[in-house]
Write a protein that holds these residues in place. Structure first.
Motif, PDB file in Angstrom:
ATOM      1  N   LEU A   4     -31.904  -7.572  -0.092  1.00 22.04           N
ATOM      2  CA  LEU A   4     -33.090  -6.871  -0.575  1.00 22.04           C
ATOM      3  C   LEU A   4     -32.634  -5.735  -1.483  1.00 22.04           C
ATOM      4  N   LYS A   5     -33.235  -5.645  -2.660  1.00 21.33           N
ATOM      5  CA  LYS A   5     -32.883  -4.523  -3.553  1.00 21.33           C
ATOM      6  C   LYS A   5     -34.133  -3.681  -3.808  1.00 21.33           C
ATOM      7  N   PHE A   6     -33.988  -2.381  -3.657  1.00 23.30           N
ATOM      8  CA  PHE A   6     -35.093  -1.463  -3.935  1.00 23.30           C
ATOM      9  C   PHE A   6     -34.726  -0.585  -5.136  1.00 23.30           C
ATOM     10  N   GLY A   7     -35.614  -0.539  -6.115  1.00 24.35           N
ATOM     11  CA  GLY A   7     -35.350   0.216  -7.342  1.00 24.35           C
ATOM     12  C   GLY A   7     -35.649   1.698  -7.201  1.00 24.35           C
ATOM     13  N   GLY A   8     -35.489   2.421  -8.305  1.00 18.20           N
ATOM     14  CA  GLY A   8     -35.587   3.881  -8.315  1.00 18.20           C
ATOM     15  C   GLY A   8     -36.908   4.437  -7.806  1.00 18.20           C
ATOM     16  N   THR A   9     -38.032   3.842  -8.232  1.00 19.87           N
ATOM     17  CA  THR A   9     -39.315   4.388  -7.766  1.00 19.87           C
ATOM     18  C   THR A   9     -39.517   4.085  -6.282  1.00 19.87           C
ATOM     19  N   TRP A 218     -37.342  -5.578  -4.895  1.00 16.41           N
ATOM     20  CA  TRP A 218     -38.559  -4.792  -4.628  1.00 16.41           C
ATOM     21  C   TRP A 218     -38.662  -3.684  -5.669  1.00 16.41           C
ATOM     22  N   THR A 219     -39.838  -3.620  -6.352  1.00 17.94           N
ATOM     23  CA  THR A 219     -39.996  -2.651  -7.426  1.00 17.94           C
ATOM     24  C   THR A 219     -41.390  -2.041  -7.384  1.00 17.94           C
ATOM     25  N   ASP A 220     -41.870  -1.553  -8.536  1.00 16.47           N
ATOM     26  CA  ASP A 220     -43.146  -0.835  -8.526  1.00 16.47           C
ATOM     27  C   ASP A 220     -44.274  -1.648  -9.147  1.00 16.47           C
ATOM     28  N   ILE A 221     -44.094  -2.974  -9.224  1.00 15.97           N
ATOM     29  CA  ILE A 221     -45.128  -3.836  -9.803  1.00 15.97           C
ATOM     30  C   ILE A 221     -45.085  -5.167  -9.043  1.00 15.97           C
ATOM     31  N   ASP A 222     -46.247  -5.865  -9.030  1.00 15.70           N
ATOM     32  CA  ASP A 222     -46.345  -7.055  -8.178  1.00 15.70           C
ATOM     33  C   ASP A 222     -45.733  -8.295  -8.842  1.00 15.70           C
ATOM     34  N   GLY A 223     -44.470  -8.188  -9.224  1.00 11.74           N
ATOM     35  CA  GLY A 223     -43.745  -9.345  -9.753  1.00 11.74           C
ATOM     36  C   GLY A 223     -43.688  -9.366 -11.265  1.00 11.74           C
ATOM     37  N   MET A 224     -43.183 -10.484 -11.788  1.00 12.12           N
ATOM     38  CA  MET A 224     -43.056 -10.675 -13.235  1.00 12.12           C
ATOM     39  C   MET A 224     -44.451 -10.900 -13.822  1.00 12.12           C
ATOM     40  N   HIS A 225     -44.821 -10.107 -14.811  1.00 12.27           N
ATOM     41  CA  HIS A 225     -46.113 -10.296 -15.460  1.00 12.27           C
ATOM     42  C   HIS A 225     -45.957 -11.175 -16.702  1.00 12.27           C
ATOM     43  N   ASN A 226     -47.103 -11.673 -17.186  1.00 15.08           N
ATOM     44  CA  ASN A 226     -47.063 -12.595 -18.332  1.00 15.08           C
ATOM     45  C   ASN A 226     -46.781 -11.878 -19.640  1.00 15.08           C
ATOM     46  N   ASN A 227     -46.807 -10.533 -19.626  1.00 16.09           N
ATOM     47  CA  ASN A 227     -46.542  -9.772 -20.842  1.00 16.09           C
ATOM     48  C   ASN A 227     -46.121  -8.377 -20.414  1.00 16.09           C
ATOM     49  N   ASP A 228     -45.633  -7.566 -21.334  1.00 19.93           N
ATOM     50  CA  ASP A 228     -45.089  -6.259 -20.952  1.00 19.93           C
ATOM     51  C   ASP A 228     -46.210  -5.277 -20.629  1.00 19.93           C
ATOM     52  N   PRO A 229     -46.349  -4.900 -19.346  1.00 21.14           N
ATOM     53  CA  PRO A 229     -47.482  -4.041 -18.958  1.00 21.14           C
ATOM     54  C   PRO A 229     -47.403  -2.638 -19.550  1.00 21.14           C
ATOM     55  N   ARG A 230     -46.254  -2.292 -20.139  1.00 24.00           N
ATOM     56  CA  ARG A 230     -46.161  -0.970 -20.781  1.00 24.00           C
ATOM     57  C   ARG A 230     -46.889  -0.948 -22.122  1.00 24.00           C
ATOM     58  N   TYR A 231     -47.123  -2.140 -22.703  1.00 24.60           N
ATOM     59  CA  TYR A 231     -47.743  -2.182 -24.040  1.00 24.60           C
ATOM     60  C   TYR A 231     -49.033  -2.997 -24.091  1.00 24.60           C
ATOM     61  N   ALA A 254     -37.749  -8.014 -20.691  1.00 23.95           N
ATOM     62  CA  ALA A 254     -38.627  -7.765 -19.540  1.00 23.95           C
ATOM     63  C   ALA A 254     -37.863  -6.838 -18.578  1.00 23.95           C
ATOM     64  N   LYS A 255     -38.229  -5.557 -18.603  1.00 22.21           N
ATOM     65  CA  LYS A 255     -37.419  -4.535 -17.938  1.00 22.21           C
ATOM     66  C   LYS A 255     -37.334  -4.738 -16.428  1.00 22.21           C
ATOM     67  N   ILE A 256     -38.239  -5.508 -15.880  1.00 21.71           N
ATOM     68  CA  ILE A 256     -38.255  -5.699 -14.424  1.00 21.71           C
ATOM     69  C   ILE A 256     -36.927  -6.266 -13.900  1.00 21.71           C
ATOM     70  N   LEU A 257     -36.170  -6.960 -14.743  1.00 22.20           N
ATOM     71  CA  LEU A 257     -34.881  -7.511 -14.310  1.00 22.20           C
ATOM     72  C   LEU A 257     -33.773  -7.161 -15.299  1.00 22.20           C
TER      73      LEU A 257
HETATM   74  P1  ADP Z   1     -36.827  -0.520 -10.753  1.00 20.85           P
HETATM   75  O1  ADP Z   1     -36.583   0.952 -10.874  1.00 20.85           O
HETATM   76  O2  ADP Z   1     -37.506  -0.908  -9.472  1.00 20.85           O
HETATM   77  O3  ADP Z   1     -35.606  -1.337 -11.054  1.00 20.85           O
HETATM   78  P2  ADP Z   1     -37.804  -0.985 -13.428  1.00 20.85           P
HETATM   79  O4  ADP Z   1     -38.508   0.193 -14.029  1.00 20.85           O
HETATM   80  O5  ADP Z   1     -36.413  -1.232 -13.857  1.00 20.85           O
HETATM   81  O6  ADP Z   1     -37.929  -0.853 -11.841  1.00 20.85           O
HETATM   82  O7  ADP Z   1     -38.651  -2.329 -13.680  1.00 20.85           O
HETATM   83  C1  ADP Z   1     -40.033  -2.375 -13.344  1.00 20.85           C
HETATM   84  C2  ADP Z   1     -40.869  -2.095 -14.578  1.00 20.85           C
HETATM   85  O8  ADP Z   1     -40.636  -3.116 -15.546  1.00 20.85           O
HETATM   86  C3  ADP Z   1     -42.349  -2.162 -14.352  1.00 20.85           C
HETATM   87  O9  ADP Z   1     -42.859  -0.931 -13.876  1.00 20.85           O
HETATM   88  C4  ADP Z   1     -42.892  -2.521 -15.741  1.00 20.85           C
HETATM   89  O10 ADP Z   1     -43.367  -1.407 -16.442  1.00 20.85           O
HETATM   90  C5  ADP Z   1     -41.680  -3.044 -16.500  1.00 20.85           C
HETATM   91  N1  ADP Z   1     -41.886  -4.384 -17.069  1.00 20.85           N
HETATM   92  C6  ADP Z   1     -41.602  -4.733 -18.334  1.00 20.85           C
HETATM   93  N2  ADP Z   1     -41.906  -6.027 -18.562  1.00 20.85           N
HETATM   94  C7  ADP Z   1     -42.396  -6.517 -17.397  1.00 20.85           C
HETATM   95  C8  ADP Z   1     -42.913  -7.791 -16.993  1.00 20.85           C
HETATM   96  N3  ADP Z   1     -42.944  -8.837 -17.830  1.00 20.85           N
HETATM   97  N4  ADP Z   1     -43.345  -7.917 -15.725  1.00 20.85           N
HETATM   98  C9  ADP Z   1     -43.301  -6.897 -14.869  1.00 20.85           C
HETATM   99  N5  ADP Z   1     -42.833  -5.671 -15.188  1.00 20.85           N
HETATM  100  C10 ADP Z   1     -42.387  -5.471 -16.438  1.00 20.85           C
END
Ligand code: ADP
Ligand code: ASP
Ligand code: MG
Length: 444
Positions: A4-9, A218-231, A254-257
């Motif tokens: 299990l990996k937990f990110g910064g937030t 484990w991060t701060d969003i409910d999985g991989m989204h279909n597009n970048d939620p920041r934009y 996709a910053k989530i990974l």
């Molecule tokens: P952690 O600190 O847990 O590693 P990150 O900030 O590195 O978290 O990654 C999670 C963030 O990635 C989300 O909050 C979201 O803004 C961003 N993100 C960018 N693209 C995507 C995507 N396609 N799906 C989900 N999150 C994304």
């Protein structure tokens, strides 16, 4: 065993650390828990390191004081007993005294790596102390004892496996192991790291080394989204995605990974589950081999791209021309992301411009060179093997108002890449969202 990996937030506040501990203790199987630094800490440490290396002693002392103080507040909120508040305070005080002593070692080449590693060392120690205070049995193991990279900065999974197995074997009945993401040792035994966002990579590498049943990020969003939620406002979570598609998305922004984090999991066929620490009941995203075929799955964008065009009437058709071009990039260890050719020109993109001047000097004898900066690659990931839905037509139609500098299609079955000006990125992501996901969005 699972990882299990937990990110910064997820470890960002006392409240979220308590939530992390609830998640860890709710899951029955034995687990290795990989933790990032508290959010903001790695940036703050890098800033301190820059100030130290720039001989800005007073600025460095002030930044160290501010970060130190933020941890004293966290400690007050996290622990209940005086005993553990005291224990955590003296640990933190010693850590920050240690960072201060580095002010006088500014010229040492490893100073940045030593400073930046403290983020994960601190978060794991604080969580381990909190588990002890809560009387949850767990062992803290140091990633520096098993996570190693070679001369090419590549982790070697069999080496990692050989090192971690005896550590785990010392305590066969342990259910919770805590360790640091991101940090490692290099081939000379010096402290190093797996690049920004590298805790995801740590989790996947450990998963491969111990042949875990599953890796959970484990991060701060409910999985991989279909597009970048920041934009893009109207994005939705993808339930299931293949390794190939998710790897393309991670590589293309996709910053989530972390870009490389899926490779060890894919090679060892270990499913990766993306979950939200703040909404554990949400399904999240499962990444695995042979996932369902979706057509277009998701879109991502990678900034900081430079395009180089080599125009040569004399040489392009000549045998061996591309080989010579590639050799220049190989010599300067600069990866190429996209490439397109015409009869008289070849265009390619790079994101590492540290050797750009030398590369251009060596390419100049081949033809006329043009360099474009401030570009973004838009990656449309999905299963394009059958192209049933006329995907290309939809992509071009969605982007009809936006100038496209390069297109790459057919390199893999999982990705179409388009190069646009970074100033057009947000509108490209939004137009593609409308053009490719309109029907799916109405179901969310
Ligand atoms: P952690 O600190 O847990 O590693 P990150 O900030 O590195 O978290 O990654 C999670 C963030 O990635 C989300 O909050 C979201 O803004 C961003 N993100 C960018 N693209 C995507 C995507 N396609 N799906 C989900 N999150 C994304
Ligand atoms: N703490 C590191 C970073 O901020 C690694 C990580 O969080 O994955 O880049
Ligand atoms: Mg991350």
């Amino acid at each position: 065993m699972i990882v299990l990996k937990f990110g910064g937030t997820s470890v960002g506040t006392a409240k979220s650390i308590k939530q992390v501990v609830e998640i860890i203790t709710d899951i029955e199987s034995p687990k290795i828990v990989v933790l990032s630094a508290v959010s903001g800490t790695t940036n703050a440490l890098l800033n301190i390191s820059n100030q130290i290396q720039g001989q800005l002693k007073d600025d460095a002392l002030l930044s160290i004081h501010q970060l130190h103080h933020s941890y004293l507040n966290l400690i007050n909120e996290l622990y209940t007993t005086q005993k553990y508040k005291e224990r955590a305070r003296s640990f933190i005080n010693a850590k920050f005294e240690g960072i201060k002593t580095l002010i006088n070692n500014a010229e040492e080449s490893t100073v940045e790596y030593i400073i930046v590693a403290q983020g994960e060392i601190i978060s794991t120690n604080l969580v381990q102390m909190y588990l002890e205070e809560s009387q949850v049995a767990s062992s803290l193991i140091s990633a520096l004892d098993f996570m190693e990279i070679d001369e090419n900065n590549e982790p070697i999974i069999p080496v990692l496996s050989e090192k971690i197995q005896p550590i785990l074997a010392k305590n066969p009945n342990q259910n919770i192991w805590i360790t640091q993401g991101f940090i490692c040792k290099d081939s000379k035994g010096e402290i190093s790291n797996l690049q920004r966002g590298g805790s995801d990579y740590t989790a996947s590498l450990i998963g491969a080394a111990i042949q875990a049943e599953e890796i959970q990020i484990w991060t701060d969003i409910d999985g991989m989204h279909n597009n970048d939620p920041r934009y893009v406002d109207t994005t939705f979570s993808i339930e299931e995605i293949s390794f190939d598609e998710a790897a393309e998305l991670a590589y293309f922004g996709a910053k989530i990974l972390h870009p490389q984090s899926l490779i060890p999991a894919k090679e060892n066929n270990i499913p990766v589950l993306l979950k939200n620490t703040f909404s554990p009941e949400a399904k999240g995203t499962i990444i695995k081999n042979n996932s369902v075929k979706n057509g277009v799955t998701a879109i991502a964008a990678k900034d900081g791209i430079t395009a180089i065009k080599i125009k040569s009437y004399r040489m392009l058709l000549a045998y061996g021309f591309l080989k010579k071009v590639f050799e220049v990039f190989e010599k300067y260890q600069t990866p190429i992301d996209m490439i397109t050719t015409s009869e008289v020109a070849v265009s390619l993109t790079i994101d590492d411009t540290s050797n750009l001047d030398d590369i251009i000097d060596e390419l100049t004898p081949f033809g006329k060179i043009e360099v474009d900066t401030d570009l973004s690659i838009i990656c449309v990931a999905g299963d394009f093997s059958q192209n049933k839905e006329g995907i290309s037509a939809k992509v071009f139609n969605a982007l009809k108002e936006i100038p496209i500098r390069m297109i790459s299609y057919g390199g893999s079955n999982y990705n179409t890449s388009l190069l646009v000006k970074t100033t057009d990125k947000v509108s490209a992501l939004n137009s593609l969202n409308q053009g490719l996901f309109k029907e799916k969005m109405s179901l969310v």
